[in-house]
Design an enzyme around this catalytic site. Structure first.
Site, mmCIF file in Angstrom:
data_model
loop_
_atom_site.group_PDB
_atom_site.id
_atom_site.type_symbol
_atom_site.label_atom_id
_atom_site.label_comp_id
_atom_site.label_asym_id
_atom_site.label_seq_id
_atom_site.Cartn_x
_atom_site.Cartn_y
_atom_site.Cartn_z
ATOM 1 C CG HIS A 332 -2.254 1.124 1.426
ATOM 2 N ND1 HIS A 332 -3.128 0.903 1.022
ATOM 3 C CD2 HIS A 332 -1.724 2.429 1.594
ATOM 4 C CE1 HIS A 332 -3.823 2.111 1.819
ATOM 5 N NE2 HIS A 332 -3.375 2.463 1.153
ATOM 6 C CD GLU A 333 1.618 3.231 3.675
ATOM 7 O OE1 GLU A 333 1.898 4.394 3.629
ATOM 8 O OE2 GLU A 333 0.876 3.731 4.438
ATOM 9 C CG HIS A 336 0.255 6.058 -0.374
ATOM 10 N ND1 HIS A 336 -1.402 6.490 -1.048
ATOM 11 C CD2 HIS A 336 -0.369 5.522 0.436
ATOM 12 C CE1 HIS A 336 -2.610 6.471 -0.580
ATOM 13 N NE2 HIS A 336 -1.709 5.451 0.401
ATOM 14 C CG ASP A 407 -5.292 6.233 1.727
ATOM 15 O OD1 ASP A 407 -5.467 7.304 3.076
ATOM 16 O OD2 ASP A 407 -4.686 4.828 1.182
#
Ligand code: ADP
Length: 517
Positions: A332-333, A336, A407
């Site tokens: 996930h990170e 981003h 988010d």
């Protein structure tokens, strides 16, 4: 001792009368009532007697040199203070005395410091109070406290042989909110009226000249009456510091701390966009504590970066996510971070997956320069960066997790704002009267466009995505430079990646297929 004796004798008499057949109930009732009145009377007296306002020592000790950034606020304030310093000239010129200055801006930006420095600059005594200290449920007490505060300021100045006093009232909106708007508003109104009466009564002829400095972060709540000429007629904005301001504040708070050679304050100032002076002070302090914990004699850049994470995201949590959760968070990170770096090269400062505060991981961005105006493209990039985490999860695991809900909320909020700002194909719209379906469609289009952009970028960089996620999974953090290096080495990676069998899907097998090296 005396009280116990009285109670003992009274009980004895009552028991005796009771035994003789007298009805002692009314006496007991009266005694209880008397006691209640006595006790609550004492409490009321205490509240009435409580003093408002803290007095700083001989001099508050803070000067304008101890305040970083805030160049405009300092200039405006010193200009306004000239009248206290050159009081005779101001009087000759027939200038109306300046009675009040309002400092308005977010918390922790140095409003209290500015007020203290103002007292020092004008050689005045300094007395400070908070708006909430004036408000009690008992009617009339607030007004009485305002009167007392002014009296105390005058007395203190005379005792210290000063000719002026600065009264600082923090959170002034509590005391000076719009009249009639508060619940139980009579007490609030009386308190505000008293403040206005005291300020109206200030003249050049007073032996102690008083300047009231009010601070608020909700200037919109203030009663317009307090900003009339002759009251708080100067409003000074105290905003979050810009990059140069942050650098100055960092230098101020690190001036007596030993720094290692690798410390790059310019870089730190860039990475601390959006932080207030109070945050920066806390960052410097936390970094020193970290160095102490490690037994180091100097503060390193790593300590400062770690302290920054702590200030932004909160204390590291002991709670360790499961291996599967950690993999998901890493992907996930990484999603981003990659998309952010692609649309804003050089903007990612760090990616971490150690749980802090409410987050399991996060990407720290450091914008090239502070921004005060956002074109549509920037806002759309922001939406896409926010969606990239969930889309990366989709790509690798075939499903999303609850980790993306915040988010989505933020992405939708920005998308709605794009529409409200008249930047969508709908043009300038009034959200209240425009058809809701049209607004929803315009918002949806922004989200869809952002999704397609993210998907195409992530697809092209799937190899790096997995590589970075793997790195995060193992080491918990990847620096912006490492990320850029990995993105630079893409072509080499792609070749390697082809050799690794990748299967995807919602099943466990799909998840297992995520190869980390
Ligand atoms: P405010 O009154 O605006 O809420 P304060 O003046 O109480 O903020 O600031 C709190 C602390 O933050 C200060 O004691 C100081 O350590 C730090 N600080 C805030 N702004 C600055 C600044 N501009 N320069 C240096 N330190 C600052």
């Amino acid at each position: 001792m005396r009280n116990e004796l009285i109670v003992g004798v009274s009980m004895g008499v009552l028991a005796f009368l009771g035994l003789r057949g007298y009805n002692v109930f009314p006496i007991l009732l009266l005694a209880a009532l008397g006691y209640f009145l006595f006790a609550s009377g004492g409490q009321l007296r205490d509240i009435g007697r409580r003093k408002v306002g803290a007095v700083a020592g001989e001099s508050p000790g803070v000067t304008f040199h101890d305040i970083g950034g805030q160049t405009v606020a300092k200039r405006e304030l010193t200009e306004a203070l000239e009248f206290l310093r050159n009081y005779d000239r101001a009087r000759q010129l027939g200038i109306r005395p300046l009675k009040g200055i309002l400092l308005s801006g977010p918390p922790g930006t140095g409003k209290t410091l500015l007020a203290k420095a103002a007292a020092n600059y004008t050689d005045s005594v300094f007395i400070s109070a908070s708006g909430s200290e004036f408000i009690e449920v008992y009617a009339g007490l607030g007004a009485q406290r305002v009167r007392e505060l002014f009296q105390r300021a005058r007395k203190l100045a005379r005792e210290r042989k000063k000719s002026s006093a600065v009264i600082f009232i923090d959170e002034i909106e509590v005391l000076a909110g719009r009249r009639g708007s508060q619940v139980g508003h009579l007490e609030y109104d009386q308190t505000l009226n008293q403040l206005l009466v005291e300020m109206d009564g200030l003249t050049f002829e007073d032996d102690v000249r008083i300047l009231v400095i009010g601070a608020t972060n909700r200037a919109d709540l203030l009663d317009p009456a307090i900003q009339r000429p002759g009251r708080f007629d100067r409003m000074v904005r105290v905003d979050l510091p810009d990059k140069d301001g942050r650098l100055e504040i960092l230098k101020l708070h690190l001036r007596n701390k030993p720094l290692a050679k690798d410390v790059d304050l310019e870089r730190l100032a860039k990475e601390t966009y959006g932080l207030s002076g109070a945050h920066l002070e806390s960052l410097c302090n936390e970094a020193a504590i970290l160095a102490l914990r490690q037994g180091a004699s100097e503060i390193s850049q790593k300590d400062l970066e770690e302290a920054l994470d702590k200030v932004i995201m909160g204390e590291k949590l002991d709670r360790r996510p499961s291996e599967m959760e950690l993999k998901r968070v890493s992907v996930h990170e990484a999603g981003h971070a990659i998309f952010a770096e692609k649309v804003r090269p050089g903007s990612v400062a760090e990616v971490t997956v150690s749980p802090r505060g409410n987050a399991l991981g996060y990407v720290r961005h450091s914008p090239k320069e502070d921004m005060y105006l956002y074109p549509r493209e920037t806002l759309e990039d922001e939406v896409a960066i926010l969606l990239a985490g969930a889309l990366a999860e989709d790509m690798v695991f075939g499903s999303r997790s609850t980790g993306a809900s915040n988010d989505f909320e933020r992405a939708l909020d920005i998308a709605k704002r794009i529409v409200s700002y008249g930047m969508s194909p709908l043009g300038v719209v009034d959200r209240d009267t425009a058809p809701p379906e049209a607004l929803a469609r315009a918002t949806r289009e922004i989200i869809s466009r952002a999704e397609s952009r993210v998907i195409s970028v992530l697809k092209r960089h799937e190899d790096v995505l997995r590589q970075i996620a793997g790195e995060l999974f193992e080491k918990e953090r990847v620096s912006g430079d490492q990320l850029r290096q990995l993105l630079g080495k893409r072509s080499e990676l792609r070749w390697k990646w082809r050799k690794i069998p990748v299967r995807r899907g919602k099943t466990k097998a799909g998840v297992e297929a995520l190869t980390w090296r």
